[in-house]
Design a protein around this motif. Structure first.
Motif, PDB file in Angstrom:
ATOM      1  N   CYS A  12      -5.160 -45.610  35.797  1.00  0.00           N
ATOM      2  CA  CYS A  12      -5.785 -45.861  34.507  1.00  0.00           C
ATOM      3  C   CYS A  12      -5.622 -47.347  34.214  1.00  0.00           C
ATOM      4  CB  CYS A  12      -5.118 -45.037  33.400  1.00  0.00           C
ATOM      5  SG  CYS A  12      -5.785 -45.416  31.754  1.00  0.00           S
ATOM      6  N   PRO A  13      -6.703 -48.042  33.867  1.00  0.00           N
ATOM      7  CA  PRO A  13      -6.578 -49.473  33.571  1.00  0.00           C
ATOM      8  C   PRO A  13      -5.894 -49.770  32.231  1.00  0.00           C
ATOM      9  CG  PRO A  13      -8.853 -48.762  33.283  1.00  0.00           C
ATOM     10  CD  PRO A  13      -8.089 -47.581  33.823  1.00  0.00           C
ATOM     11  N   GLU A  14      -5.619 -48.731  31.449  1.00  0.00           N
ATOM     12  CA  GLU A  14      -5.039 -48.964  30.123  1.00  0.00           C
ATOM     13  C   GLU A  14      -3.610 -48.463  29.965  1.00  0.00           C
ATOM     14  OE1 GLU A  14      -7.661 -47.862  26.938  1.00  0.00           O
ATOM     15  OE2 GLU A  14      -9.395 -48.655  28.013  1.00  0.00           O
ATOM     16  N   CYS A  15      -3.077 -47.753  30.962  1.00  0.00           N
ATOM     17  CA  CYS A  15      -1.680 -47.297  30.881  1.00  0.00           C
ATOM     18  C   CYS A  15      -1.080 -47.374  32.278  1.00  0.00           C
ATOM     19  CB  CYS A  15      -1.588 -45.904  30.258  1.00  0.00           C
ATOM     20  SG  CYS A  15      -2.248 -44.546  31.240  1.00  0.00           S
ATOM     21  N   PRO A  16       0.235 -47.223  32.404  1.00  0.00           N
ATOM     22  CA  PRO A  16       0.876 -47.463  33.702  1.00  0.00           C
ATOM     23  C   PRO A  16       0.812 -46.321  34.718  1.00  0.00           C
ATOM     24  CG  PRO A  16       2.536 -46.979  32.055  1.00  0.00           C
ATOM     25  CD  PRO A  16       1.213 -47.025  31.339  1.00  0.00           C
ATOM     26  N   GLU A  19      -5.078 -41.793  35.820  1.00  0.00           N
ATOM     27  CA  GLU A  19      -5.979 -41.308  34.769  1.00  0.00           C
ATOM     28  C   GLU A  19      -5.573 -39.915  34.328  1.00  0.00           C
ATOM     29  OE1 GLU A  19     -10.201 -43.474  35.715  1.00  0.00           O
ATOM     30  OE2 GLU A  19      -9.785 -41.598  36.748  1.00  0.00           O
ATOM     31  N   TYR A  20      -5.764 -39.639  33.067  1.00  0.00           N
ATOM     32  CA  TYR A  20      -5.445 -38.380  32.388  1.00  0.00           C
ATOM     33  C   TYR A  20      -3.962 -38.289  32.009  1.00  0.00           C
ATOM     34  CZ  TYR A  20     -10.030 -36.855  34.025  1.00  0.00           C
ATOM     35  OH  TYR A  20     -11.372 -36.770  34.281  1.00  0.00           O
ATOM     36  N   GLY A  21      -3.065 -38.918  32.763  1.00  0.00           N
ATOM     37  CA  GLY A  21      -1.636 -38.804  32.534  1.00  0.00           C
ATOM     38  C   GLY A  21      -1.119 -39.511  31.298  1.00  0.00           C
ATOM     39  N   GLY A  22      -1.899 -40.378  30.709  1.00  0.00           N
ATOM     40  CA  GLY A  22      -1.444 -41.109  29.527  1.00  0.00           C
ATOM     41  C   GLY A  22      -1.748 -40.423  28.214  1.00  0.00           C
ATOM     42  N   ALA A  23      -2.526 -39.337  28.275  1.00  0.00           N
ATOM     43  CA  ALA A  23      -2.879 -38.632  27.028  1.00  0.00           C
ATOM     44  C   ALA A  23      -1.636 -37.976  26.450  1.00  0.00           C
ATOM     45  CB  ALA A  23      -3.945 -37.583  27.319  1.00  0.00           C
ATOM     46  N   PRO A  24      -1.470 -37.923  25.190  1.00  0.00           N
ATOM     47  CA  PRO A  24      -2.381 -38.315  24.127  1.00  0.00           C
ATOM     48  C   PRO A  24      -2.237 -39.761  23.672  1.00  0.00           C
ATOM     49  CG  PRO A  24      -0.533 -37.169  23.151  1.00  0.00           C
ATOM     50  CD  PRO A  24      -0.305 -37.202  24.645  1.00  0.00           C
ATOM     51  N   ASP A  25      -1.236 -40.503  24.173  1.00  0.00           N
ATOM     52  CA  ASP A  25      -0.996 -41.856  23.673  1.00  0.00           C
ATOM     53  C   ASP A  25      -2.036 -42.869  24.123  1.00  0.00           C
ATOM     54  OD1 ASP A  25       1.274 -40.833  22.426  1.00  0.00           O
ATOM     55  OD2 ASP A  25       2.551 -41.309  24.134  1.00  0.00           O
ATOM     56  N   CYS A  26      -2.456 -42.821  25.369  1.00  0.00           N
ATOM     57  CA  CYS A  26      -3.464 -43.746  25.895  1.00  0.00           C
ATOM     58  C   CYS A  26      -4.844 -43.255  25.453  1.00  0.00           C
ATOM     59  CB  CYS A  26      -3.377 -43.794  27.415  1.00  0.00           C
ATOM     60  SG  CYS A  26      -4.731 -44.686  28.213  1.00  0.00           S
ATOM     61  N   CYS A  29      -7.128 -42.208  28.442  1.00  0.00           N
ATOM     62  CA  CYS A  29      -6.727 -40.924  29.029  1.00  0.00           C
ATOM     63  C   CYS A  29      -7.030 -39.769  28.084  1.00  0.00           C
ATOM     64  CB  CYS A  29      -5.249 -40.940  29.399  1.00  0.00           C
ATOM     65  SG  CYS A  29      -4.861 -41.964  30.848  1.00  0.00           S
ATOM     66  N   ARG A  30      -6.816 -39.990  26.785  1.00  0.00           N
ATOM     67  CA  ARG A  30      -7.119 -38.942  25.794  1.00  0.00           C
ATOM     68  C   ARG A  30      -8.611 -38.617  25.819  1.00  0.00           C
ATOM     69  NH1 ARG A  30      -4.989 -41.181  21.567  1.00  0.00           N
ATOM     70  NH2 ARG A  30      -6.900 -42.137  20.847  1.00  0.00           N
ATOM     71  N   ALA A  31      -9.454 -39.655  25.923  1.00  0.00           N
ATOM     72  CA  ALA A  31     -10.903 -39.429  25.984  1.00  0.00           C
ATOM     73  C   ALA A  31     -11.288 -38.670  27.255  1.00  0.00           C
ATOM     74  CB  ALA A  31     -11.651 -40.764  25.898  1.00  0.00           C
ATOM     75  N   LEU A  32     -10.627 -38.978  28.369  1.00  0.00           N
ATOM     76  CA  LEU A  32     -10.906 -38.253  29.613  1.00  0.00           C
ATOM     77  C   LEU A  32     -10.536 -36.781  29.490  1.00  0.00           C
ATOM     78  CD1 LEU A  32      -9.630 -40.872  32.232  1.00  0.00           C
ATOM     79  CD2 LEU A  32     -12.013 -40.137  31.894  1.00  0.00           C
ATOM     80  N   VAL A  33      -9.379 -36.503  28.892  1.00  0.00           N
ATOM     81  CA  VAL A  33      -8.950 -35.112  28.700  1.00  0.00           C
ATOM     82  C   VAL A  33      -9.924 -34.397  27.765  1.00  0.00           C
ATOM     83  CG1 VAL A  33      -7.135 -33.626  27.766  1.00  0.00           C
ATOM     84  CG2 VAL A  33      -6.526 -35.547  29.243  1.00  0.00           C
ATOM     85  N   ASP A  34     -10.301 -35.045  26.669  1.00  0.00           N
ATOM     86  CA  ASP A  34     -11.257 -34.435  25.738  1.00  0.00           C
ATOM     87  C   ASP A  34     -12.602 -34.154  26.413  1.00  0.00           C
ATOM     88  OD1 ASP A  34      -9.365 -34.466  23.720  1.00  0.00           O
ATOM     89  OD2 ASP A  34     -10.188 -36.244  22.722  1.00  0.00           O
ATOM     90  N   ALA A  35     -12.994 -35.045  27.331  1.00  0.00           N
ATOM     91  CA  ALA A  35     -14.280 -34.878  28.024  1.00  0.00           C
ATOM     92  C   ALA A  35     -14.299 -33.631  28.908  1.00  0.00           C
ATOM     93  CB  ALA A  35     -14.603 -36.121  28.848  1.00  0.00           C
TER      94      ALA A  35
END
Length: 194
Positions: A12-16, A19-26, A29-35
């Motif tokens: 994920c370019p926005e968390c360490p 992808e998906y693993g940063g939800a709900p804080d990132c 990643c939250r948008a990917l999970v919601d999608a």
């Protein structure tokens, strides 16, 4: 788009972490999970020739056992809890109608994707539910579910023995130590955690 079975983990370019693993804080990643839910909801409406709206959502929620879990979860998002005002099933701990709606979501259909380990879809669903409704569990549980979600989305499912061994190791770790595992997932995607 939800990863296909066998897809490699992507950073994920926005968390360490992946992808998906940063939800709900990132937010990304939250948008990917919601999608995961939104895409299936839109496909459902298209297949059925329906318009998006609370009436359709209410009908889906009345018969969760006739619909894919992603459709049921998306329908709950479109309904408002009469007691707390949040999306149905996502209100604060102690909200009776939300607790009831959250429980009914588990009556929905879970179909494993071709090539996925049997039981994978249930694991995906539980982990998605936890990261989308973190107030219902401990911070440690949310971290563990976040840690597992990217691999589950790629079709993996640890054996019971592997899962129990990982749980025992993780239970002995502090929250910061668990968070440090996220970037390690990208370095060694197939390695057991921790």
């Amino acid at each position: 788009m939800r990863p296909a079975v066998g897809d490699p983990l992507r950073a994920c370019p926005e968390c360490p972490g992946p992808e998906y693993g940063g939800a709900p804080d990132c937010a990304r990643c939250r948008a990917l999970v919601d999608a995961i839910l939104t895409e299936e909801w839109e496909a459902f409406l298209l297949r059925e020739g329906l318009e998006d709206g609370p009436e359709v959502a209410a009908l889906v929620v009345q018969e969760p056992d006739r619909h894919d879990w992603r459709v049921v979860d998306a329908a709950l998002e479109r309904l408002v809890c009469p007691e707390c005002g949040h999306a149905s099933g996502r209100g604060p701990v102690g909200c009776g109608p939300c607790a009831l709606a959250h429980g009914f979501r588990y009556a929905a259909v879970e179909t494993d994707r071709p090539g996925a380990v049997p039981g994978n879809e249930h694991a995906v669903r539980v982990n998605v539910s936890v990261v989308r409704r973190p107030q219902g569990v401990s911070a440690r549980e949310v971290l563990v579910r976040r840690l597992l979600l990217p691999r589950l989305l790629s079709g993996d499912l640890p054996t019971t023995a592997r899962a129990q061994a990982a749980k025992d190791r993780i239970n002995g770790m502090g929250l910061a130590e668990i968070e440090a595992l996220f970037p390690r997932m990208l370095e060694s995607p197939g390695a057991d955690l921790p």
